[in-house]
Design a protein around this motif. Structure first.
Motif, PDB file in Angstrom:
ATOM      1  N   MET A 177       0.838  -1.187   0.000  1.00 29.25           N
ATOM      2  CA  MET A 177       0.000   0.000   0.000  1.00 29.25           C
ATOM      3  C   MET A 177       0.884   1.251   0.000  1.00 29.25           C
ATOM      4  N   GLN A 178       0.522   2.201  -0.825  1.00 25.62           N
ATOM      5  CA  GLN A 178       1.281   3.437  -0.929  1.00 25.62           C
ATOM      6  C   GLN A 178       0.981   4.370   0.234  1.00 25.62           C
ATOM      7  N   ALA A 179       1.987   5.128   0.640  1.00 21.47           N
ATOM      8  CA  ALA A 179       1.820   6.093   1.731  1.00 21.47           C
ATOM      9  C   ALA A 179       0.852   7.188   1.305  1.00 21.47           C
ATOM     10  N   PRO A 180       0.113   7.771   2.263  1.00 24.01           N
ATOM     11  CA  PRO A 180      -0.801   8.863   1.932  1.00 24.01           C
ATOM     12  C   PRO A 180      -0.047  10.048   1.309  1.00 24.01           C
ATOM     13  N   LEU A 181      -0.691  10.705   0.350  1.00 21.51           N
ATOM     14  CA  LEU A 181      -0.083  11.795  -0.393  1.00 21.51           C
ATOM     15  C   LEU A 181      -0.560  13.148   0.131  1.00 21.51           C
ATOM     16  N   ILE A 182       0.400  14.033   0.388  1.00 22.44           N
ATOM     17  CA  ILE A 182       0.114  15.413   0.779  1.00 22.44           C
ATOM     18  C   ILE A 182       0.725  16.321  -0.274  1.00 22.44           C
ATOM     19  N   ALA A 183      -0.090  17.197  -0.840  1.00 20.68           N
ATOM     20  CA  ALA A 183       0.397  18.174  -1.810  1.00 20.68           C
ATOM     21  C   ALA A 183       0.696  19.475  -1.084  1.00 20.68           C
ATOM     22  N   ILE A 184       1.858  20.025  -1.355  1.00 19.29           N
ATOM     23  CA  ILE A 184       2.282  21.284  -0.755  1.00 19.29           C
ATOM     24  C   ILE A 184       2.030  22.400  -1.771  1.00 19.29           C
ATOM     25  N   PHE A 185       1.167  23.333  -1.394  1.00 23.37           N
ATOM     26  CA  PHE A 185       0.874  24.509  -2.212  1.00 23.37           C
ATOM     27  C   PHE A 185       1.666  25.649  -1.591  1.00 23.37           C
ATOM     28  N   ALA A 186       2.854  25.884  -2.142  1.00 23.10           N
ATOM     29  CA  ALA A 186       3.748  26.896  -1.587  1.00 23.10           C
ATOM     30  C   ALA A 186       3.548  28.221  -2.298  1.00 23.10           C
ATOM     31  N   GLY A 187       3.753  29.294  -1.563  1.00 19.34           N
ATOM     32  CA  GLY A 187       3.648  30.617  -2.150  1.00 19.34           C
ATOM     33  C   GLY A 187       3.796  31.681  -1.090  1.00 19.34           C
ATOM     34  N   SER A 188       3.759  32.910  -1.524  1.00 22.02           N
ATOM     35  CA  SER A 188       3.855  34.022  -0.573  1.00 22.02           C
ATOM     36  C   SER A 188       2.563  34.180   0.216  1.00 22.02           C
ATOM     37  N   ARG A 203       5.817   8.824   7.204  1.00 17.00           N
ATOM     38  CA  ARG A 203       4.757   7.926   6.739  1.00 17.00           C
ATOM     39  C   ARG A 203       3.928   8.521   5.606  1.00 17.00           C
ATOM     40  N   TYR A 204       4.276   9.738   5.159  1.00 19.43           N
ATOM     41  CA  TYR A 204       3.574  10.406   4.056  1.00 19.43           C
ATOM     42  C   TYR A 204       4.490  10.561   2.848  1.00 19.43           C
ATOM     43  N   ARG A 205       3.861  10.751   1.690  1.00 16.08           N
ATOM     44  CA  ARG A 205       4.564  11.157   0.472  1.00 16.08           C
ATOM     45  C   ARG A 205       4.202  12.618   0.241  1.00 16.08           C
ATOM     46  N   PHE A 206       5.138  13.387  -0.265  1.00 19.71           N
ATOM     47  CA  PHE A 206       4.904  14.801  -0.526  1.00 19.71           C
ATOM     48  C   PHE A 206       5.114  15.120  -1.995  1.00 19.71           C
ATOM     49  N   GLY A 207       4.357  16.088  -2.464  1.00 19.45           N
ATOM     50  CA  GLY A 207       4.510  16.629  -3.805  1.00 19.45           C
ATOM     51  C   GLY A 207       4.295  18.126  -3.733  1.00 19.45           C
ATOM     52  N   LEU A 208       4.612  18.817  -4.810  1.00 21.96           N
ATOM     53  CA  LEU A 208       4.594  20.268  -4.820  1.00 21.96           C
ATOM     54  C   LEU A 208       3.686  20.799  -5.921  1.00 21.96           C
ATOM     55  N   ILE A 209       2.865  21.780  -5.572  1.00 21.11           N
ATOM     56  CA  ILE A 209       2.006  22.489  -6.521  1.00 21.11           C
ATOM     57  C   ILE A 209       2.665  23.834  -6.816  1.00 21.11           C
ATOM     58  N   ILE A 210       2.866  24.125  -8.100  1.00 23.78           N
ATOM     59  CA  ILE A 210       3.464  25.406  -8.484  1.00 23.78           C
ATOM     60  C   ILE A 210       2.739  25.966  -9.701  1.00 23.78           C
ATOM     61  N   GLY A 211       2.914  27.243  -9.933  1.00 25.26           N
ATOM     62  CA  GLY A 211       2.374  27.878 -11.124  1.00 25.26           C
ATOM     63  C   GLY A 211       3.353  27.784 -12.280  1.00 25.26           C
ATOM     64  N   ALA A 212       2.821  27.937 -13.487  1.00 20.39           N
ATOM     65  CA  ALA A 212       3.663  27.898 -14.678  1.00 20.39           C
ATOM     66  C   ALA A 212       4.738  28.976 -14.627  1.00 20.39           C
ATOM     67  N   ASP A 213       4.458  30.102 -13.945  1.00 23.78           N
ATOM     68  CA  ASP A 213       5.459  31.167 -13.808  1.00 23.78           C
ATOM     69  C   ASP A 213       6.690  30.664 -13.069  1.00 23.78           C
ATOM     70  N   ASN A 214       6.487  29.804 -12.077  1.00 18.16           N
ATOM     71  CA  ASN A 214       7.624  29.217 -11.360  1.00 18.16           C
ATOM     72  C   ASN A 214       8.304  28.126 -12.181  1.00 18.16           C
ATOM     73  N   TRP A 215       7.502  27.347 -12.896  1.00 22.10           N
ATOM     74  CA  TRP A 215       8.078  26.265 -13.685  1.00 22.10           C
ATOM     75  C   TRP A 215       9.041  26.795 -14.743  1.00 22.10           C
TER      76      TRP A 215
END
Length: 188
Positions: free
Chosen positions: A1-12, A100-112
């Motif tokens: 079973m995969q660890a629960p996923l938390i998305a990080i929405f970073a910004g100012s 025990r969690y997996r993390f990912g990152l949410i970014i805007g195209a301006d950052n990409w």
């Protein structure tokens, strides 16, 4: 079973506004396997200038906006990490604190499009999934993506600006309806 996923929405989040919340709500249902979305206000972005609202004030506004919605949290980790605040260090610290969690990152195209300015961007993209939402001034396509990067081409585009909110406040203009909770406008 995969660890629960938390998305990080970073910004100012200087301040958080209806565009941030509409996008977060949308993304919660678009990212497969997502269990939580954490708003992560940057203590000091190494690429951008200093935020006008203090770190504590931005965190408190986020807390008030998401109050009662268990899908969302405000992550204050950058308030305790040493400077400079590089995203790879922040994600690595989160992974170490919450193994025990997996993390990912949410970014805007301006950052990409400016990823080559990031500290160790290749390592970040290799270790953590990224979800990139569109920004009108920064057109990108799926051909611009690394294997671990997902373009969210159907994400809503709301042209709301934290800068415009702050400037309106300084001029005595009423932009309170650009905030998720208009009653918070007086707290800026």
């Amino acid at each position: 079973m995969q660890a629960p996923l938390i998305a990080i929405f970073a910004g100012s989040f200087d301040p958080i506004h209806i565009g941030h919340m509409a996008l977060a709500n949308y993304l919660f249902y678009q990212i497969e396997g997502l269990t939580q979305l954490w708003f992560l206000p940057t203590a000091q972005n190494p690429i951008k200038g200093k935020a006008e609202l203090s770190f504590g004030k931005r965190c408190n506004l986020i807390d008030k906006v998401i109050e009662g919605d268990s899908r969302f949290s405000c992550c204050r980790i950058e308030g305790s990490l040493p400077s400079p605040h590089y995203t790879i260090h922040t994600l690595d610290a989160l992974q170490a604190d919450y193994p025990r969690y997996r993390f990912g990152l949410i970014i805007g195209a301006d950052n990409w499009v400016q990823r080559i300015k990031w500290y160790h961007w290749e390592e970040l993209v290799a270790k953590y999934p990224l979800w990139v939402y569109p920004r009108p001034e920064y057109p990108i396509g799926n051909t611009d993506m690394e294997p671990n990067v997902h373009l969210l081409s159907d994400a809503p585009l709301l042209e709301v600006s934290s800068t415009a909110i702050r400037q309106a406040r300084e001029k005595g203009q009423d932009f309170r309806y650009w905030l998720p909770r208009p009653d918070l406008f007086d707290l800026l």
